[in-house]
Design a protein around this motif. Structure first.
Motif, short mmCIF file in Angstrom:
data_model
loop_
_atom_site.label_atom_id
_atom_site.label_comp_id
_atom_site.label_asym_id
_atom_site.label_seq_id
_atom_site.Cartn_x
_atom_site.Cartn_y
_atom_site.Cartn_z
N ARG B 525 25.89 24.34 46.58
CA ARG B 525 24.64 23.59 46.51
C ARG B 525 24.05 23.64 45.11
O ARG B 525 23.68 24.73 44.64
CB ARG B 525 23.60 24.17 47.48
CG ARG B 525 24.01 24.24 48.92
CD ARG B 525 22.85 24.51 49.85
NE ARG B 525 22.00 25.61 49.42
CZ ARG B 525 22.29 26.90 49.59
NH1 ARG B 525 23.44 27.26 50.15
NH2 ARG B 525 21.45 27.83 49.19
N PRO B 526 23.95 22.50 44.44
CA PRO B 526 23.21 22.52 43.16
C PRO B 526 21.74 22.82 43.44
O PRO B 526 21.20 22.42 44.47
CB PRO B 526 23.39 21.10 42.62
CG PRO B 526 23.82 20.27 43.79
CD PRO B 526 24.43 21.17 44.80
N GLN B 527 21.14 23.55 42.54
CA GLN B 527 19.73 23.90 42.68
C GLN B 527 18.98 23.41 41.45
O GLN B 527 19.29 23.82 40.32
CB GLN B 527 19.57 25.43 42.77
CG GLN B 527 20.25 26.04 43.97
CD GLN B 527 19.43 25.82 45.24
OE1 GLN B 527 18.35 26.35 45.39
NE2 GLN B 527 19.96 25.01 46.14
N TYR B 528 18.05 22.50 41.66
CA TYR B 528 17.20 22.03 40.56
C TYR B 528 15.81 22.59 40.72
O TYR B 528 15.27 22.64 41.82
CB TYR B 528 17.14 20.50 40.56
CG TYR B 528 18.47 19.84 40.27
CD1 TYR B 528 18.87 19.60 38.97
CD2 TYR B 528 19.33 19.48 41.32
CE1 TYR B 528 20.10 19.01 38.70
CE2 TYR B 528 20.56 18.89 41.05
CZ TYR B 528 20.94 18.67 39.75
OH TYR B 528 22.16 18.09 39.49
N ALA B 529 15.24 23.02 39.62
CA ALA B 529 13.86 23.53 39.68
C ALA B 529 12.89 22.39 39.45
O ALA B 529 13.22 21.38 38.82
CB ALA B 529 13.66 24.60 38.61
N ARG B 539 18.53 21.62 33.60
CA ARG B 539 19.51 22.64 33.97
C ARG B 539 19.71 22.66 35.48
O ARG B 539 18.87 22.18 36.23
CB ARG B 539 19.06 24.02 33.47
CG ARG B 539 19.09 24.11 31.95
CD ARG B 539 18.67 25.46 31.43
NE ARG B 539 18.78 25.52 29.98
CZ ARG B 539 19.84 25.96 29.31
NH1 ARG B 539 20.90 26.39 29.96
NH2 ARG B 539 19.86 25.98 27.99
N GLN B 567 25.87 15.13 36.67
CA GLN B 567 24.89 15.02 37.75
C GLN B 567 25.58 14.72 39.08
O GLN B 567 25.19 15.24 40.12
CB GLN B 567 23.87 13.95 37.43
CG GLN B 567 22.70 14.05 38.35
CD GLN B 567 21.42 13.62 37.68
OE1 GLN B 567 20.95 12.54 37.93
NE2 GLN B 567 20.89 14.44 36.82
N TRP B 634 21.48 29.27 34.87
CA TRP B 634 21.08 27.87 34.79
C TRP B 634 21.92 27.16 33.74
O TRP B 634 21.72 27.36 32.55
CB TRP B 634 19.60 27.75 34.45
CG TRP B 634 18.69 28.14 35.57
CD1 TRP B 634 18.09 29.34 35.76
CD2 TRP B 634 18.28 27.31 36.67
NE1 TRP B 634 17.33 29.33 36.91
CE2 TRP B 634 17.42 28.08 37.48
CE3 TRP B 634 18.55 25.99 37.05
CZ2 TRP B 634 16.84 27.58 38.65
CZ3 TRP B 634 17.95 25.50 38.21
CH2 TRP B 634 17.12 26.29 39.00
#
Lengths: 639, 639
Positions: B525-529, B539, B567, B634
Motif C-alpha cells: 500500500r502506498p502511503q501519502y501524507a 514523497r 505514481q 519516504w
C-alpha cells in the motif's frame, strides 16, 4: 603548473567608487541607520567602557564558558573594529559629523589603551591582563587585532585620518617581534583566522612588505607538526584532548594549508583563511597556494554550498558537515560565512578575472549575505535557513554580534568588490548603477554604469578618459546569462572570440564618450540540485539574474510546500513590489495540492489532488521584510 | 452523550497467552538475551548498590543538573522496575532459575529498604533523604513507585510470588495517607505520569478499589488551579518561573485533564497520562474522560503522528511541536513514546472494540516501538528517525536507559495486547501465531491462532470449549485490509452486516473444533501524507499489512533519495530474507535519478535524467540489523 598570467588584480579603494541604484539604496540604509545602530549597541553592551582607561574595567560582563575557557566578550575589539570600518565607508558616502566624532573618540581611547610596546587588546589588558598570548587557539587575540587593522585602513581611506592606522602599525610591528621562530618568539597563529587578510590590507595601504611577510608567516605555520596548539595547551597546563571543538579541523589547522583539500570546520574561519591565502597567492605569485585554493574552491562550491551561496549547514560547529548535506529549514548558513565567501571569491580574482569565482561572489553577495540585513538597516539575520515555518525573524542584536557589522561593512564597501585593477586593465566584476575612478598605466579612467541591475539586465557603461588611453576593460559575462550580447559604440562584440574565463576582455585605445552596451538576459531560471542533495530532490528553486527567489506566506498563504511547479515551466509574469524598494517579483502558474479529503487520517493510499494555482516569487534577500510568515526556496516540482 | 455500551474490556494476563511465530521469536530474544542484559547493565550502572542497605549508598553517581535540580539517577527504581517486569514475563515463557534468583534478590533488597511507614525510594532514602515528597514536579518519585508496582503485578502473575506485590501494596497504602485534601496531606501528583496506570493494575490484581480511587485522585487533581506545582515550588523556596521546561504543558498539567484538547509536551508523559485516564474511564464508566480522550486521540493521530506510529518529533522537549511538523531525519520519536502509544491505544479498547484505536496500536507496536529492539535483543534505539544518512545505530545502553526495558517488557507481554475479555466476549485485537485461555460467563474458552502473520494474511482460529458455550468473539478487520474475508466452519460471514466499529462481532454458541478463517489481504500500500506535512510532500511511503517499509543502503546502494517511485505503481515482487527472521521484502520497479552531468556545479537548470531501477523495501522495524548504512522511509514520488 606555473601560471602564465602574472597580472595582479587588486580591489579599488572604497572611496574610488560612487554608487546609486540598487546598492545606493542599501548603502543609504547603512549610512542612515545601521552605522549609528552598531555603535549604539556596542556601547550598550559595554564595549566603550571596556576600552576607556578613564573608566574602571567592566570586568567579566559575559560569563566565561567553562568548556572553551572563553567569553564572547573577548571579541569586543572585533565588534568595535567592524563598526568603525562600517562608519568609515558610510562617512565617505554621507558625511556625518556626529558619527565621525564618536568614531574619533573611540580611536582616541584605543590610543590611550595601547601599551608602550604596541600591544592593544581590551580583554587582555583590562580583564585578564596576565594571559596575553597564552591561548591563541581559543581566545581570538589576533582576530581582534585583525578587525581593528581593517578598520584602520578603511578609516584612513575614507577620512584621511591616520591615527588608528598608526596605532595598528605599531601593534603589527610589535607582533613582528612576538611571532617567529627565534628564541623567545611564539611560533603560532590565531585559532580564528582574520589577521592574515588584515595584514595584507595594511601592507597595501602602507606599502610595507613586512606586514605581508607576517601574514605569510601565519599562513605557512598553520597546521604544521609538531602542532602549535598542542604545544601551547601543554605549556599552559591544559590537556590538548580537552579541546572543546575536538579537532583542529574546526579552525582549519589540522594540516598545513597547502595540504588541505576539503573545506571543513567553522565556516567563517575557513573563509577568512582562504581569503588570506588568496591575497598571499596574489602578492607572492604563489602557485602552491593557488593550487590548494582551487581544489578547496571546487570542494566548497560543488559539494557544500547552498543555492543561495550560504555555507556551513550546522549550528553545532557553525560550519561544515558531510558532502551534499544541505538541510533547508535548519540551515545555519551564517551571514558572516557568506560575507566571508564574498571576501574569498573577490580575492580569487587577484590572479586574473574568472567568472568561476565572480559568479559565486555575486551569488553569495546578493543572497546568502545581503539577506542578513533588513531593508531598513535596523535588524539582522544571523542564520539563514532556506525554509521557515514562520518563526525565523531578524534580530535587533545577538549574543555574539559578529554578523551585524559584517554585513554592514560589506554593503558599505561593495564598490570595491565591483571593480578591480591591474597594471593596465580594469575588471568589472559586478554590475550596478555606479562610477569608478582608476589610475592605469594607460592613464586615468572613469567608468560609469547606467543600469537598473539586478532588476533589469541592460547595462550601459560610459568610458571617460583624458583624450585617448589604451588599456583593457574586462567585463564579466555570467555563466547564467545565456544569450548575452555586448556592443561597443554600437558595434557588436563577438563574445565567442573575446571571452576568456567568462570575461569579455576588451583591450583597445579608449576615448571619452565611448559607450559599452551589455545585455544580460534575466530569464527566470529553474535550479535543480544534484540528486546527491537529499534535501532538494523533487524540488526546484528559481533564480533571475543573480538573485535566488523564494515564496512567502504573505503573498501565497499557508502550506507553501503544497505548491507544485510543473516540470515544463508554466506562464509567468514580472511585477514590481514598491514596498520592497521596487523589487521585481515573479508570478508563476503552478498547481497546488489539496489537503482536504484525508478524512480523519494523516495518511492515505492516493496522492493529493492538484488544482491550478499561481505563486508569487520574491527575491530571497528581501524575505521577512513584510508580514512575518513562512518562507520556502525549494518548491515541489512535478516529474 | 452517554455511551450505551457499558461493557468493560480488560487485557488478559500475560501468562494466559502462549505465543509462537513472529512474536515467539521476538520473545525468545528477550528471554535469551534482553532480560539478563537489562539486569547486567542496571547492575553495572550501580542500581543494585543503590537499593542494597548492606552496602554504603553510592551517593550521586550521575551529577545533578543544575537547571532541573534532578539527576537521571533518580529514575533508577523505574529502570529496575521495568527490568523485573520484563524478567517476570520472560520467566513465564522460559523458566530461568538464575534470572529468577537475581530478581528475587533485588526484591529482597527492596523489602529491606522499605521503611516502616511503607515509603520506598532508593534516591530519597539513600541519597537525598531529607527531600522526600518535596518536588513532585521534577523528581519522578511517584513515577518510580509506579514502575515498581507494574513489576510487582507482573512478577506475581508470572511466578505466583507476592512479596513485591505486598511491598508495593504497603507503599500504595502509605500514599493513600500522604495524598489528599485533608490537613497535612499533599494535594499533588507526579510530574511524570505513570503511577496512575500502575495503580489500576494493582487494583485489578488485588481487587482493591482504594487503588483505583488514588489513581483517580491523581488524574482529577492534575492541572487544577491554584496550581499545585506553583504552590509546591513556592513552599520549597523555588521560583516557579525558573521551571526548566518553562510551561506545565510539558507534563500535561497546564489545565485539568478533562479540558485538554491538544496533545502537547513530553510524549511519554502524555501517553502514560492518557493511558491512566482511559483505565479510569473504563473502570468508572467515566464519559467525561472518554470524551476528552477521543478528542486527544484525533489530535494525535490526525495531526501529529508519524506513519510509523512514532510520536514526539523534537529532542528539545522529547515531545510535541506544531501540528503537521514531522521531520524525518531528525525525528525524535522515542521508542518509549510509541510503547506508550500502544499502552494508550490498548486502554482505549477498554470500553469496547474499535479499530480506530486497535489499528494505531498495531501500527505503533510493529513500527515505532519494535524498531527500538535489535533482532538479537541486545541493542536498542532510543530515537527513531525515518531517514538516516548512516550514522544512526542502536545503543548498547543509554545515559537515560528508559527505552531498553520499556520495549523489552512490551515485547515480552505482547500477548496481553492481542486479546481482551469482557463479561462474555473475547476480543482479538492483534493477529499472530498464539493461543489464549479465558474464563467468560459462557464458559472457559481457548482460542488458537495459526498464522504466519504479519508476513501472510491467512489466519485460522481454532475454538476450544467444553461442550458448547455461548459467547462473543470480536475480530478486528483492519481498515487497511481491503477485501478481507471471514468464514466460520467454511461458511462465509457477511462482513458488511457483522462489523461494528471495525470488528466482526461473532456471538453464537461455540463448540470445540469450530474454525474461524480470516483472510487479510497484504497488498503493498502506498502511503501519502497530507500536503500539510511539509516534510513528506512529493514523497511516498509503503505499508504491507501492519508493517511500514523502508529502503536501506545495504540493499540499494548510495543516494536513496535518488529513487523515484512512479505514481502508477510499477511491478513488484516479494522475497524472503532469511537473515531477518524470514521477513518479507518487496522488490519494486522504480526509476533512479542520475547524479552525473552537473559538471562542476551543484545546481543546473535541467532536472536529473531518470533511469529504470529496482528498489528493495524491507520492514522498517528491521532496519540497521544488517550492514550499517543509510535508510529512508519516504521515497520520492513521480507526479
Amino acid at each position: 603548473m606555473t601560471r602564465q598570467n602574472k597580472s595582479q588584480f587588486r580591489p579599488v579603494a572604497v572611496p574610488d567608487v560612487e554608487l546609486d541604484g540598487f546598492w545606493g539604496k542599501w548603502q543609504d540604509a547603512v549610512c542612515d541607520s545601521t552605522a549609528a545602530i552598531l555603535l549604539d549597541r556596542c556601547e550598550k553592551a559595554g564595549m566603550i567602557q571596556a576600552i576607556d582607561v578613564n573608566q574602571p574595567s567592566p570586568g567579566i560582563v559575559i560569563p566565561i564558558d567553562e568548556k572553551w575557557t572563553g567569553s564572547t566578550q573577548m571579541f569586543w575589539d572585533s565588534d568595535l573594529g567592524k563598526s568603525i570600518e562600517t562608519i568609515a565607508y558610510s562617512l565617505y558616502r554621507k558625511p556625518n559629523a556626529e558619527l565621525e566624532a564618536r568614531a574619533d573618540a573611540i580611536i582616541d581611547m584605543y590610543e590611550k589603551l595601547q601599551q608602550e610596546d604596541g600591544y592593544m587588546n581590551a580583554w587582555f589588558q583590562r580583564v585578564q591582563p596576565g594571559k596575553r598570548w597564552t591561548n591563541l587557539r581559543d581566545h581570538h587575540e589576533l582576530y581582534c587585532a585583525g578587525h581593528l587593522m581593517e578598520a584602520a585602513v578603511a578609516y584612513y581611506q575614507a577620512t584621511g585620518k591616520r591615527k588608528l592606522l598608526d596605532i595598528m602599525c605599531r601593534y603589527a610591528d610589535h607582533m613582528i617581534t612576538v611571532f617567529g621562530h627565534s628564541e623567545g618568539q611564539i611560533p603560532g597563529y590565531c585559532g580564528h583566522q582574520e589577521v592574515e587578510l588584515a595584514l595584507v590590507k595594511m601592507a597595501r595601504v602602507t606599502g610595507e612588505k613586512k606586514y605581508l611577510d607576517l601574514s605569510k608567516f601565519f599562513i605557512d605555520e598553520r597546521g604544521k607538526e609538531p602542532h602549535f596548539f598542542t604545544a601551547e595547551a601543554l605549556r599552559g597546563g591544559r590537556d590538548p584532548k580537552d579541546y572543546v571543538h575536538k579537532t583542529y579541523e574546526y579552525s582549519q589547522a589540522h594540516e598545513t594549508v597547502r595540504e588541505q583539500q576539503k573545506v571543513v570546520g567553522h565556516a567563517v574561519r575557513a573563509m577568512y583563511q582562504y581569503s588570506g591565502m588568496a591575497d598571499i597567492a596574489t602578492e607572492y605569485h604563489d602557485d602552491t597556494l593557488t593550487n590548494a585554493l582551487e581544489t578547496l574552491w571546487d570542494d566548497l562550491t560543488v559539494k557544500q554550498m547552498y543555492v543561495t551561496g550560504g555555507i556551513g549547514p550546522a549550528a553545532s560547529n557553525e560550519g561544515f558537515t558531510d558532502y551534499y548535506d544541505l538541510p533547508n529549514d535548519t540551515a545555519y548558513a551564517e551571514t558572516c560565512a557568506s560575507v566571508g565567501l564574498v571576501f574569498w571569491a573577490s580575492r580569487m580574482l587577484g590572479r586574473g578575472p574568472n567568472r568561476r569565482y565572480a559568479d559565486v561572489m555575486e551569488q553569495a553577495l546578493y543572497n546568502g549575505a545581503l539577506t542578513g540585513l533588513a531593508l531598513d538597516g535596523k535588524t539582522f539575520f544571523y542564520d539563514n535557513p532556506l525554509e521557515s515555518t514562520g518563526k525565523h525573524h531578524r534580530w535587533v542584536w545577538h549574543r555574539c554580534p559578529c554578523c551585524p557589522p559584517n554585513i554592514a561593512r560589506l554593503v558599505a564597501s561593495v564598490g570595491s568588490y565591483m571593480y578591480a585593477v591591474a597594471d593596465n586593465e580594469i575588471a568589472v566584476h559586478l554590475y550596478g548603477e555606479s562610477s569608478v575612478k582608476a589610475q592605469l598605466e594607460g592613464g586615468k579612467v572613469k567608468l560609469t554604469q547606467h543600469t537598473d541591475y539586478p532588476w533589469n539586465g541592460d547595462i550601459r557603461i560610459d568610458v571617460d578618459v583624458d583624450g585617448t588611453a589604451e588599456f583593457g576593460i574586462a567585463l564579466r559575462i555570467p555563466e547564467w546569462a545565456e544569450g548575452a550580447s555586448l556592443k561597443v559604440n554600437g558595434e557588436t562584440v563577438d563574445l565567442a572570440s573575446s571571452v576568456v574565463d567568462g570575461y569579455a576582455r576588451l583591450s583597445r585605445p579608449w576615448k571619452k564618450g565611448d559607450v559599452i552596451a551589455l545585455d544580460l538576459p534575466l530569464d527566470l531560471r529553474p535550479q535543480y540540485a544534484s540528486p546527491k542533495v537529499r534535501q532538494d530532490v523533487g524540488r526546484v528553486a528559481f533564480a533571475r539574474g543573480p538573485l535566488i527567489y523564494c515564496v512567502e506566506e504573505t503573498d501565497n498563504g499557508h502550506d507553501l510546500n503544497a505548491f507544485v511547479v510543473p516540470q515544463k515551466l508554466g506562464g509567468h509574469r514580472t511585477k514590481t513590489i514598491e514596498g520592497l524598494n521596487g523589487a521585481v517579483a515573479v508570478e508563476l502558474d503552478v498547481s497546488r495540492e489539496d489537503s482536504s479529503g484525508w478524512n480523519g487520517s494523516l495518511y492515505r493510499t492516493r496522492p493529493a489532488e492538484q488544482v491550478p494555482a499561481t505563486v508569487t516569487l520574491v527575491p530571497y534577500h528581501l524575505w521577512d521584510n513584510r508580514e512575518p510568515g513562512a518562507m520556502l526556496v525549494w518548491l515541489q516540482t512535478g516529474k
